[in-house]
Design a protein around this motif. Structure first.
Motif, PDB file in Angstrom:
ATOM      1  N   ALA A 125      -9.516  -6.052   1.457  1.00 31.85           N
ATOM      2  CA  ALA A 125      -7.894  -6.576   1.632  1.00 31.85           C
ATOM      3  C   ALA A 125      -7.955  -7.916   0.804  1.00 31.85           C
ATOM      4  N   TYR A 176      -3.836  -0.728   6.235  1.00 29.89           N
ATOM      5  CA  TYR A 176      -4.932  -1.242   5.528  1.00 29.89           C
ATOM      6  C   TYR A 176      -6.242  -1.056   6.146  1.00 29.89           C
ATOM      7  N   GLY A 206      -4.573  -4.101  -0.710  1.00 34.28           N
ATOM      8  CA  GLY A 206      -5.695  -3.811  -0.025  1.00 34.28           C
ATOM      9  C   GLY A 206      -6.016  -2.160   0.080  1.00 34.28           C
TER      10      GLY A 206
END
Ligand code: ATP
Ligand code: MG
Length: 413
Positions: free
Chosen positions: A268, A264, A286
């Motif tokens: 998020a 990620y 995310g």
């Protein structure tokens, strides 16, 4: 000698009809809402090469280091029951040659497998409804995806959910923040739990979402990623917030959201409930702009989320709706065939009908009760002769005589 009872594997449970009905409500809401955002369903394999997850999720994560059901099959190939859906979706996107086909908007519904410690809301085989969008560049896409997640859960009528957002920065700003955070953690090392001390060097941000109270109290003034974003990440995060405001999607900023997977970056988010104790995250996701190229494709920005079907089902359990609209009670052998015809006619109109099977009125009403029928249609000899029925509404006990051709109208009300 007693035969040992066969049981399912711990943490892997059966979906019996009452629970599957709840899951289907979640699925119906997802299909409806995701469809309005032009997302299409994909059906991806449950078995994948183990390497796919090691390369994408990251070796230092809980999933890869201790939760995967990975084994070598009878031909010696290293395969794995998928622990999550994103890596497989990226693989399919690349293998399907879709990188030049414009944005791809996908959703999937299916089982995932993680060897976790089984507890309420935490299973070893569980189901996710997931969404992935490839070719999603800006904060506008983030805001729309979050609005879609919000509408999906609103459609289900679940109260008490909160959307929490954070930014995880990017390869430019995260390393600097990592150093600041590591310094902070080093100074408090002796108060952190064993797991955190272990993972601190490899992945200090994971310490931020440790569930141990002792760790959380140490983190009160911990430095936050959102205060260390580079200009591009900061602009992106502001764009996301304006987008959410424009769409009137309520949110909180939670600087503790780090997500358990390595891929990620930037946005998020989690949607949490206060109803399920410590397993309160019902939806999470995310942005993962680096993953497609990490797995061998062209630079492609992407964002996605996944929601746990079982956890959502638990939130719906209290509001399970009646399955059976009408139970047919036949008073006497002579009306059996006729009453079955009336049941069939109601089914043809789209009602859910069970026939209580004849016999004593008392037994048949018991059946209707157990089925949770909203209405009972009672048919005796006299009713049959006159083309009439008796309709009883179970919740109120109210009872009335109707012509057969008035029945559908009365039920629709
Ligand atoms: P957690 O912090 O609860 O372990 P996670 O970060 O591992 O969550 P994700 O991988 O993002 O969770 O999965 C998304 C959603 O899938 C979770 O929010 C949850 O609803 C559901 N989920 C994840 N793991 C499990 C599990 N073992 N059993 C049931 N549902 C799960
Ligand atoms: Mg987890």
């Amino acid at each position: 000698m007693a035969v040992k009872k066969l049981q399912s594997i711990r943490g892997i449970h059966d979906g019996l009809p009452a629970e599957v009905r709840l899951w289907q409500r979640v699925e119906t809401a997802a299909r409806k809402v995701f469809g309005t955002y032009a997302f299409s369903e994909v059906r991806l394999p449950v078995l994948e090469p183990t390497e796919l997850f090691v390369r994408s999720i990251g070796e230092a994560t809980d999933i890869v280091s201790k939760e995967m059901y990975a084994f070598s099959d009878q031909g010696g190939d290293n395969i794995c029951l998928r622990p999550e859906g994103t890596a497989g979706a990226v693989r399919a996107y690349l293998q399907g040659g879709l990188t030049r086909s414009g944005s791809q908007r996908w959703f999937y519904i299916g089982p995932m497998f993680r060897r976790e410690r089984p507890q309420k809301g935490r299973l070893r085989q569980f189901q996710q409804i997931g969404v992935e969008m490839f070719g999603a560049n800006g904060p506008l896409e983030d805001a729309e995806i979050l609005a879609m997640a919000h509408s999906f859960l609103s459609e289900l009528g679940i109260a008490g959910l909160t959307l929490e957002i954070n930014s995880l920065g990017c390869a430019d700003c995260r390393p600097g923040y990592r150093e600041v955070l590591l310094d902070y953690l080093h100074a408090r090392k002796e108060h952190l739990c064993e797991t955190c001390v272990d993972r601190m060097e490899k992945n200090p941000m994971r310490v931020l979402d440790c569930k141990e109270v002792s760790c959380q109290t140490q983190l009160n003034d911990a430095p936050e990623m959102i205060d260390h974003l580079c200009e591009a990440c900061d602009t992106h995060f502001s764009g996301l917030k304006s987008g959410l405001n424009a769409l009137a999607v309520p949110y909180h900023i939670n600087a503790r959201i780090v997500r358990g997977l390595d891929y990620y970056n930037r946005t998020a988010f989690e949607i949490v409930t206060d109803q399920l104790g410590s397993q309160g995250t019902v939806l999470a996701g995310g942005r993962y702009d680096g993953l497609v190229s990490e797995l061998g494709g062209p630079a492609t920005s992407a964002i996605g989320f996944a929601a746990g079907l079982e956890r959502l089902g638990m939130l719906l359990a209290a509001s399970d709706t009646a399955l059976v609209d009408v139970a047919v009670v036949a008073l006497g052998e002579s009306v059996l065939g006729y009453s079955m015809q009336q049941g069939a006619a109601l089914r043809a109109e789209g009602f859910t009908v069970v026939h209580c099977g004849g016999g004593s009125a008392k037994r048949q009403f018991k059946v209707a009760d157990r089925e949770g029928a909203r209405f009972v249609v009672v048919i005796g000899d006299e009713e049959m002769q006159q083309n009439r029925i008796t309709l009883k509404e179970m919740a109120t006990g109210e009872q009335k005589q109707l012509d057969v051709d008035q029945l559908v109208g009365a039920l629709q009300k």
